[in-house]
Write a protein that holds these residues in place. Structure first.
Motif, PDB file in Angstrom:
ATOM      1  N   ARG A 108      -2.451 -11.610  33.473  1.00 65.35           N
ATOM      2  CA  ARG A 108      -3.189 -12.733  32.897  1.00 65.35           C
ATOM      3  C   ARG A 108      -4.458 -13.028  33.688  1.00 65.35           C
ATOM      4  NH1 ARG A 108      -3.401 -17.957  33.885  1.00 65.35           N
ATOM      5  NH2 ARG A 108      -1.751 -17.820  35.454  1.00 65.35           N
ATOM      6  N   ARG A 109      -4.370 -12.945  35.018  1.00 64.83           N
ATOM      7  CA  ARG A 109      -5.546 -13.217  35.836  1.00 64.83           C
ATOM      8  C   ARG A 109      -6.617 -12.141  35.668  1.00 64.83           C
ATOM      9  NH1 ARG A 109      -2.335 -14.409  41.482  1.00 64.83           N
ATOM     10  NH2 ARG A 109      -1.053 -16.153  40.719  1.00 64.83           N
ATOM     11  N   GLU A 110      -6.182 -10.906  35.575  1.00 67.20           N
ATOM     12  CA  GLU A 110      -7.138  -9.803  35.462  1.00 67.20           C
ATOM     13  C   GLU A 110      -7.881  -9.797  34.131  1.00 67.20           C
ATOM     14  OE1 GLU A 110      -7.940  -6.925  37.697  1.00 67.20           O
ATOM     15  OE2 GLU A 110      -7.373  -8.649  38.934  1.00 67.20           O
ATOM     16  N   HIS A 111      -7.226 -10.293  33.082  1.00 67.46           N
ATOM     17  CA  HIS A 111      -7.830 -10.241  31.749  1.00 67.46           C
ATOM     18  C   HIS A 111      -7.809 -11.613  31.094  1.00 67.46           C
ATOM     19  CE1 HIS A 111      -7.804  -5.839  31.997  1.00 67.46           C
ATOM     20  NE2 HIS A 111      -6.574  -5.959  32.472  1.00 67.46           N
ATOM     21  N   ALA A 112      -8.165 -12.623  31.872  1.00 67.05           N
ATOM     22  CA  ALA A 112      -8.104 -14.000  31.391  1.00 67.05           C
ATOM     23  C   ALA A 112      -8.988 -14.236  30.168  1.00 67.05           C
ATOM     24  CB  ALA A 112      -8.510 -14.956  32.509  1.00 67.05           C
ATOM     25  N   LYS A 113     -10.099 -13.508  30.044  1.00 61.84           N
ATOM     26  CA  LYS A 113     -11.039 -13.716  28.937  1.00 61.84           C
ATOM     27  C   LYS A 113     -10.750 -12.816  27.737  1.00 61.84           C
ATOM     28  CE  LYS A 113     -14.752 -15.155  32.055  1.00 61.84           C
ATOM     29  NZ  LYS A 113     -16.154 -14.918  32.504  1.00 61.84           N
ATOM     30  N   GLU A 114      -9.715 -11.993  27.879  1.00 59.18           N
ATOM     31  CA  GLU A 114      -9.388 -11.069  26.783  1.00 59.18           C
ATOM     32  C   GLU A 114      -7.968 -11.377  26.301  1.00 59.18           C
ATOM     33  OE1 GLU A 114     -11.047  -6.875  27.719  1.00 59.18           O
ATOM     34  OE2 GLU A 114     -10.549  -7.763  29.664  1.00 59.18           O
ATOM     35  N   SER A 115      -7.875 -12.378  25.448  1.00 60.46           N
ATOM     36  CA  SER A 115      -6.561 -12.859  25.027  1.00 60.46           C
ATOM     37  C   SER A 115      -5.739 -11.785  24.321  1.00 60.46           C
ATOM     38  CB  SER A 115      -6.711 -14.076  24.110  1.00 60.46           C
ATOM     39  OG  SER A 115      -7.499 -13.743  22.971  1.00 60.46           O
ATOM     40  N   GLN A 116      -6.389 -10.974  23.503  1.00 66.31           N
ATOM     41  CA  GLN A 116      -5.651  -9.948  22.775  1.00 66.31           C
ATOM     42  C   GLN A 116      -5.131  -8.871  23.731  1.00 66.31           C
ATOM     43  OE1 GLN A 116      -4.764 -10.076  19.494  1.00 66.31           O
ATOM     44  NE2 GLN A 116      -3.443  -8.366  20.121  1.00 66.31           N
ATOM     45  N   VAL A 117      -5.959  -8.523  24.699  1.00 71.82           N
ATOM     46  CA  VAL A 117      -5.538  -7.543  25.699  1.00 71.82           C
ATOM     47  C   VAL A 117      -4.334  -8.063  26.485  1.00 71.82           C
ATOM     48  CG1 VAL A 117      -6.192  -6.371  27.838  1.00 71.82           C
ATOM     49  CG2 VAL A 117      -7.798  -6.470  25.918  1.00 71.82           C
ATOM     50  N   VAL A 118      -4.413  -9.328  26.885  1.00 71.95           N
ATOM     51  CA  VAL A 118      -3.311  -9.942  27.626  1.00 71.95           C
ATOM     52  C   VAL A 118      -2.035  -9.935  26.792  1.00 71.95           C
ATOM     53  CG1 VAL A 118      -2.432 -12.074  28.636  1.00 71.95           C
ATOM     54  CG2 VAL A 118      -4.793 -11.378  29.062  1.00 71.95           C
ATOM     55  N   ALA A 119      -2.156 -10.313  25.526  1.00 75.31           N
ATOM     56  CA  ALA A 119      -0.985 -10.353  24.640  1.00 75.31           C
ATOM     57  C   ALA A 119      -0.373  -8.974  24.494  1.00 75.31           C
ATOM     58  CB  ALA A 119      -1.383 -10.910  23.283  1.00 75.31           C
ATOM     59  N   ASP A 120      -1.211  -7.966  24.275  1.00 77.18           N
ATOM     60  CA  ASP A 120      -0.716  -6.606  24.106  1.00 77.18           C
ATOM     61  C   ASP A 120      -0.046  -6.099  25.379  1.00 77.18           C
ATOM     62  OD1 ASP A 120      -1.669  -6.602  21.535  1.00 77.18           O
ATOM     63  OD2 ASP A 120      -3.521  -5.531  22.011  1.00 77.18           O
ATOM     64  N   GLU A 121      -0.664  -6.380  26.525  1.00 74.74           N
ATOM     65  CA  GLU A 121      -0.107  -5.899  27.781  1.00 74.74           C
ATOM     66  C   GLU A 121       1.210  -6.599  28.122  1.00 74.74           C
ATOM     67  OE1 GLU A 121      -3.285  -6.421  30.554  1.00 74.74           O
ATOM     68  OE2 GLU A 121      -4.049  -4.400  30.226  1.00 74.74           O
ATOM     69  N   LEU A 122       1.240  -7.917  27.875  1.00 73.51           N
ATOM     70  CA  LEU A 122       2.466  -8.652  28.154  1.00 73.51           C
ATOM     71  C   LEU A 122       3.622  -8.139  27.293  1.00 73.51           C
ATOM     72  CD1 LEU A 122       1.264 -12.367  28.538  1.00 73.51           C
ATOM     73  CD2 LEU A 122       1.818 -10.721  30.320  1.00 73.51           C
ATOM     74  N   TRP A 123       3.336  -7.852  26.044  1.00 73.28           N
ATOM     75  CA  TRP A 123       4.374  -7.321  25.161  1.00 73.28           C
ATOM     76  C   TRP A 123       4.850  -5.950  25.657  1.00 73.28           C
ATOM     77  CZ3 TRP A 123       8.032  -8.533  22.087  1.00 73.28           C
ATOM     78  CH2 TRP A 123       8.610  -7.581  21.243  1.00 73.28           C
ATOM     79  N   ALA A 124       3.895  -5.113  26.033  1.00 74.79           N
ATOM     80  CA  ALA A 124       4.242  -3.775  26.504  1.00 74.79           C
ATOM     81  C   ALA A 124       5.103  -3.841  27.769  1.00 74.79           C
ATOM     82  CB  ALA A 124       2.977  -2.964  26.775  1.00 74.79           C
ATOM     83  N   VAL A 125       4.729  -4.710  28.698  1.00 78.76           N
ATOM     84  CA  VAL A 125       5.499  -4.858  29.936  1.00 78.76           C
ATOM     85  C   VAL A 125       6.881  -5.425  29.653  1.00 78.76           C
ATOM     86  CG1 VAL A 125       5.619  -6.101  32.123  1.00 78.76           C
ATOM     87  CG2 VAL A 125       3.478  -5.076  31.406  1.00 78.76           C
ATOM     88  N   THR A 126       6.949  -6.393  28.722  1.00 76.39           N
ATOM     89  CA  THR A 126       8.238  -6.983  28.360  1.00 76.39           C
ATOM     90  C   THR A 126       9.192  -5.922  27.827  1.00 76.39           C
ATOM     91  OG1 THR A 126       7.266  -9.143  27.858  1.00 76.39           O
ATOM     92  CG2 THR A 126       9.398  -8.650  26.863  1.00 76.39           C
ATOM     93  N   VAL A 127       8.707  -5.098  26.897  1.00 77.90           N
ATOM     94  CA  VAL A 127       9.544  -4.051  26.317  1.00 77.90           C
ATOM     95  C   VAL A 127       9.988  -3.061  27.390  1.00 77.90           C
ATOM     96  CG1 VAL A 127       9.563  -2.090  24.723  1.00 77.90           C
ATOM     97  CG2 VAL A 127       8.531  -4.263  24.024  1.00 77.90           C
ATOM     98  N   LEU A 128       9.049  -2.670  28.250  1.00 80.20           N
ATOM     99  CA  LEU A 128       9.355  -1.690  29.289  1.00 80.20           C
ATOM    100  C   LEU A 128      10.423  -2.207  30.251  1.00 80.20           C
ATOM    101  CD1 LEU A 128       8.816   0.937  30.846  1.00 80.20           C
ATOM    102  CD2 LEU A 128       6.942  -0.243  32.010  1.00 80.20           C
ATOM    103  N   LEU A 129      10.227  -3.409  30.777  1.00 75.90           N
ATOM    104  CA  LEU A 129      11.174  -3.943  31.761  1.00 75.90           C
ATOM    105  C   LEU A 129      12.516  -4.297  31.114  1.00 75.90           C
ATOM    106  CD1 LEU A 129       8.853  -6.153  34.017  1.00 75.90           C
ATOM    107  CD2 LEU A 129       9.666  -3.815  34.391  1.00 75.90           C
ATOM    108  N   ASP A 130      12.486  -4.717  29.848  1.00 80.07           N
ATOM    109  CA  ASP A 130      13.746  -4.984  29.156  1.00 80.07           C
ATOM    110  C   ASP A 130      14.575  -3.705  29.036  1.00 80.07           C
ATOM    111  OD1 ASP A 130      13.249  -7.647  28.883  1.00 80.07           O
ATOM    112  OD2 ASP A 130      12.694  -7.568  26.768  1.00 80.07           O
ATOM    113  N   ARG A 131      13.918  -2.601  28.695  1.00 82.66           N
ATOM    114  CA  ARG A 131      14.632  -1.336  28.546  1.00 82.66           C
ATOM    115  C   ARG A 131      15.173  -0.846  29.887  1.00 82.66           C
ATOM    116  NH1 ARG A 131      10.454   1.587  24.255  1.00 82.66           N
ATOM    117  NH2 ARG A 131      11.198   0.450  22.410  1.00 82.66           N
ATOM    118  N   LEU A 132      14.388  -1.009  30.932  1.00 80.65           N
ATOM    119  CA  LEU A 132      14.861  -0.596  32.254  1.00 80.65           C
ATOM    120  C   LEU A 132      15.999  -1.497  32.736  1.00 80.65           C
ATOM    121  CD1 LEU A 132      11.432   0.198  33.979  1.00 80.65           C
ATOM    122  CD2 LEU A 132      13.183   1.838  33.260  1.00 80.65           C
ATOM    123  N   GLY A 133      15.896  -2.803  32.435  1.00 79.49           N
ATOM    124  CA  GLY A 133      16.960  -3.720  32.814  1.00 79.49           C
ATOM    125  C   GLY A 133      18.255  -3.436  32.067  1.00 79.49           C
ATOM    126  N   LEU A 134      18.150  -3.155  30.779  1.00 78.25           N
ATOM    127  CA  LEU A 134      19.332  -2.822  29.988  1.00 78.25           C
ATOM    128  C   LEU A 134      19.940  -1.498  30.444  1.00 78.25           C
ATOM    129  CD1 LEU A 134      18.155  -3.881  26.409  1.00 78.25           C
ATOM    130  CD2 LEU A 134      19.847  -5.024  27.855  1.00 78.25           C
TER     131      LEU A 134
END
Length: 289
Positions: A108-134
């Motif tokens: 979020r700090r690195e791409h504070a002015k790029e809301s769509q980029v932040v949203a896409d990256e957060l979703w990607a990280v969420t999916v990745l870490l969820d799969r690794l956690g499961l």
């Protein structure tokens, strides 16, 4: 997408490590009595290093690719060790899930002015870490199942001791339900002891078997047959009145099997069969045995 996440991990790996460990501590699931802080830091540092390498080689969506082989191996070891230590699946998976917050903040700090980029990256990280956690929960559960299966096998072996009663006479006291799996163990244990001791008569005592149904009777017949194939005679003792009535009611044919009401009477029959005698009464027989 994986390039941006990879850059964050590379640029802030040290800071992410400290923030991640703080998040794990704040989660309330850290078990200091079971795991030292230094060990946890080493595991977290290795995870970040392997995750960075995986994202550099592969993509952010599929953890089953060769790029994630090293991190899967690492999580496999981690999950198995924590399962054996007694940690729960939740405590194990939290190790991965706790990385979300510090990584989210950095993205979020690195791409504070790029809301769509932040949203896409957060979703990607969420999916990745969820799969690794499961993935850790799957390995954790598999490890527990393996431990339970091994313990059951050990208990089964302990519950089927073959005792050498006398020269060329062994006894197998059975306690509990006799199912297919246990029957196989009974056969293997009994036949092995017959070979080791050179026994000519094997007594199977079912005093401790609560009920006898058709399947149990069939298992006993199989064990008797296998014993005979080894050149030994088999006696079934512990036939109580209720069990005798049940066997007759079920129509199970034990006519060619020697049966006795007690282990003592079966032992006496075995001695006569082998033309052996015990002098001096029961006490001296016990001492001699």
């Amino acid at each position: 997408m994986n390039t941006r996440i990879h850059e964050i991990l590379t640029k802030y790996q040290s800071e992410l490590l400290d923030e991640w460990l703080a998040a794990i501590a704040a989660s309330g699931v850290r078990r200091d009595a079971l795991m030292k802080e230094g060990e946890l830091r080493d595991q977290a540092a290795e995870f970040l290093r392997l995750l960075t390498r995986a994202l550099e080689q592969g993509n952010v969506s599929d953890i089953n690719t060769p790029a994630y082989a090293s991190i899967r191996d690492m999580l496999d070891r981690l999950s198995r060790s924590r399962s054996l230590l007694g940690l729960s699946p939740t405590e194990t998976a939290t190790f991965v899930f706790s990385l979300k917050l510090p990584l989210f903040e950095r993205l979020r700090r690195e791409h504070a002015k790029e809301s769509q980029v932040v949203a896409d990256e957060l979703w990607a990280v969420t999916v990745l870490l969820d799969r690794l956690g499961l993935y850790t929960t799957e390995i954790h559960q598999r490890t527990r199942e393996e431990v339970i299966a091994r313990q059951q096998q050990e208990m089964m072996e302990l519950s089927t001791p073959v005792v050498a009663l006398w020269d060329r006479i062994v006894a197998l006291p059975l306690i509990g339900t006799l199912d297919s799996g246990r029957t196989q163990t009974v056969m293997e244990t009994l036949l092995q002891r017959i070979v080791e001791t050179g026994a000519e008569i094997a007594i199977i005592d079912i005093t401790g078997v609560p009920t006898v149904d058709t399947l149990t009777a069939q298992h006993l017949i199989k064990t008797v047959t296998a014993t005979r194939l080894m050149g030994a005679e088999c006696v079934i003792s512990g036939i109580r009145p209720q069990i005798a009535q049940t066997i007759v009611h079920l129509g199970v044919d034990l006519s060619d099997v020697v049966t006795k009401s007690t282990l003592a009477s079966a032992f006496s029959w075995a001695l006569k069969r082998l033309n052996q005698t015990i002098g001096g009464g029961p006490r001296s027989a016990a001492l001699k045995g």
